[in-house]
Design a protein around this motif. Structure first.
Motif, PDB file in Angstrom:
ATOM      1  N   LEU A 170      36.367  44.639  49.011  1.00  0.00           N
ATOM      2  CA  LEU A 170      35.273  43.671  49.128  1.00  0.00           C
ATOM      3  C   LEU A 170      35.651  42.308  48.548  1.00  0.00           C
ATOM      4  O   LEU A 170      34.902  41.348  48.683  1.00  0.00           O
ATOM      5  N   GLU A 171      36.801  42.249  47.904  1.00  0.00           N
ATOM      6  CA  GLU A 171      37.327  41.021  47.298  1.00  0.00           C
ATOM      7  C   GLU A 171      36.289  40.312  46.419  1.00  0.00           C
ATOM      8  O   GLU A 171      35.973  39.128  46.632  1.00  0.00           O
ATOM      9  N   PRO A 172      35.752  41.008  45.419  1.00  0.00           N
ATOM     10  CA  PRO A 172      34.745  40.366  44.562  1.00  0.00           C
ATOM     11  C   PRO A 172      35.352  39.269  43.692  1.00  0.00           C
ATOM     12  O   PRO A 172      36.465  39.405  43.183  1.00  0.00           O
ATOM     13  N   ASP A 173      34.609  38.168  43.547  1.00  0.00           N
ATOM     14  CA  ASP A 173      34.990  37.127  42.597  1.00  0.00           C
ATOM     15  C   ASP A 173      34.581  37.520  41.181  1.00  0.00           C
ATOM     16  O   ASP A 173      35.158  37.058  40.200  1.00  0.00           O
ATOM     17  N   LEU A 174      33.553  38.365  41.099  1.00  0.00           N
ATOM     18  CA  LEU A 174      33.011  38.792  39.815  1.00  0.00           C
ATOM     19  C   LEU A 174      32.414  40.188  39.967  1.00  0.00           C
ATOM     20  O   LEU A 174      31.735  40.472  40.959  1.00  0.00           O
ATOM     21  N   ILE A 175      32.692  41.047  39.005  1.00  0.00           N
ATOM     22  CA  ILE A 175      32.023  42.351  38.940  1.00  0.00           C
ATOM     23  C   ILE A 175      31.090  42.327  37.735  1.00  0.00           C
ATOM     24  O   ILE A 175      31.492  41.955  36.632  1.00  0.00           O
ATOM     25  N   VAL A 176      29.827  42.679  37.973  1.00  0.00           N
ATOM     26  CA  VAL A 176      28.831  42.747  36.907  1.00  0.00           C
ATOM     27  C   VAL A 176      28.399  44.200  36.747  1.00  0.00           C
ATOM     28  O   VAL A 176      27.994  44.834  37.731  1.00  0.00           O
TER      29      VAL A 176
END
Length: 318
Positions: free
Chosen positions: A78-84
């Motif tokens: 998913l190529e996340p810029d940020l994981i929360v």
């Protein structure tokens, strides 16, 4: 617009997810625990975060073991810029921690390094604290040990329970996250390392911790009752039968009253001696096999036989 993957499971996580959605972030997916059987019929029940995500049409992933490559690669794709993350419930692999451009951050319900672990809200009350809070920190491979980004304090009142404090912290966490992400993305935050020597731990509550020890001071017993309300609920033993104790009040007690002894029976409660001169008036309880009820209702029915001098606790089992 940054691409976020959100990981969370219980009710605590829901306001945090909702705030991300309200703030207009693109949530590529929500990652949560698998559905679990619940209730007497053991029906498969989705986690609260899954229910919330589906309201907004957000894709949901439910890995059984996120540390397995096949499962975490779905998230990397998913190529996340940020994981929360917020109360997700699984330890993340290094590959996930290192992949996002802005890192992997966690919303934790304590003022770290105090109360690392899965039950920080319970322990804050069990330990009689007057304040706790929320920490947003970078995730690390060690339990809740990552560098701190932001924190906010939340006061604990004399009548707070795990339930009421849970809701306060969840809302505070959502607000803090909303303030933190823009600063993080703008490079305006300086991570602060945790002081390891100050670390304390709040491991998940075990069954043996639920039992009331009447020899402890009344203040501790009171904190025990509210620190396990509404889950998993404190209990005591009455002649071999379990009573769940949902609520009580602190009242004065005579000197040298034997802990666990019923020293008064009022119309609205059963007064039990503790290890000091602060007794506990039980005002809400649940006898084995019965529904939760107030003490007045109990004393009119199943508890009508109670008399002063009867005792509660393990040593009085029969």
């Amino acid at each position: 617009m940054i691409n976020i993957v959100f990981m969370g499971t219980p009710d605590f996580s829901v306001p945090i997810l909702k705030r991300l959605i309200e703030d207009g972030y693109h949530i590529a997916a929500v990652v949560t625990q698998p559905d679990k059987p619940k209730g007497r019929k053991r029906e498969l029940t989705p986690p609260p975060v899954k229910v919330e995500a589906e309201k907004y049409g957000i894709p949901v992933l439910q890995p059984t073991k996120i540390r397995e490559q096949e499962q975490y690669e779905q998230i990397l794709a998913l190529e996340p810029d940020l994981i929360v993350t917020a109360a997700f419930g699984q330890i993340l692999p290094k590959a996930l921690l290192e992949a996002p451009k802005y890192g992997c951050i966690n919303v934790h319900a304590s003022l770290l390094p105090e109360l690392r672990g899965g039950a920080p809200i319970h322990y804050a009350i069990l330990q009689g604290k007057t304040k706790t809070g929320v920490t947003i920190m970078y995730m690390a491979e060690k339990l809740d040990a990552g560098d701190i980004l932001t924190q906010v304090e939340v006061p604990i009142t004399e009548t707070d329970t795990v339930g009421t404090l849970h809701d306060k912290l969840s809302i505070a966490g959502a607000k803090l996250l909303s303030e933190t992400i823009p600063q993080l993305v703008a490079g305006k935050l300086t991570p602060v390392k945790q002081e390891e020597e100050k670390a304390t731990y709040a491991y998940n509550i075990k069954r043996e911790q639920e039992k009331i020890d009447w020899t402890k001071p009344g203040e501790d017993v009171y904190n025990h009752i509210r620190g396990l309300n509404p889950w998993p609920v404190a209990y005591t033993i009455y002649y071999g039968n379990i009573w769940k104790i949902w609520w009580g009040e602190k009242v004065p007690a005579p000197k040298n009253a034997e802990p666990g002894t019923i020293i008064d029976i009022a119309h609205d409660g059963i007064v039990v001696a503790t290890g000091n001169e602060t007794a506990i008036k039980i005002t809400e309880l649940q006898p084995a096999g019965k529904k939760r009820m107030d003490a007045a209702q109990f004393l009119r029915g199943a508890g009508a036989h109670l008399t002063i001098g009867m005792k509660l606790g393990d040593e009085h089992e029969s």
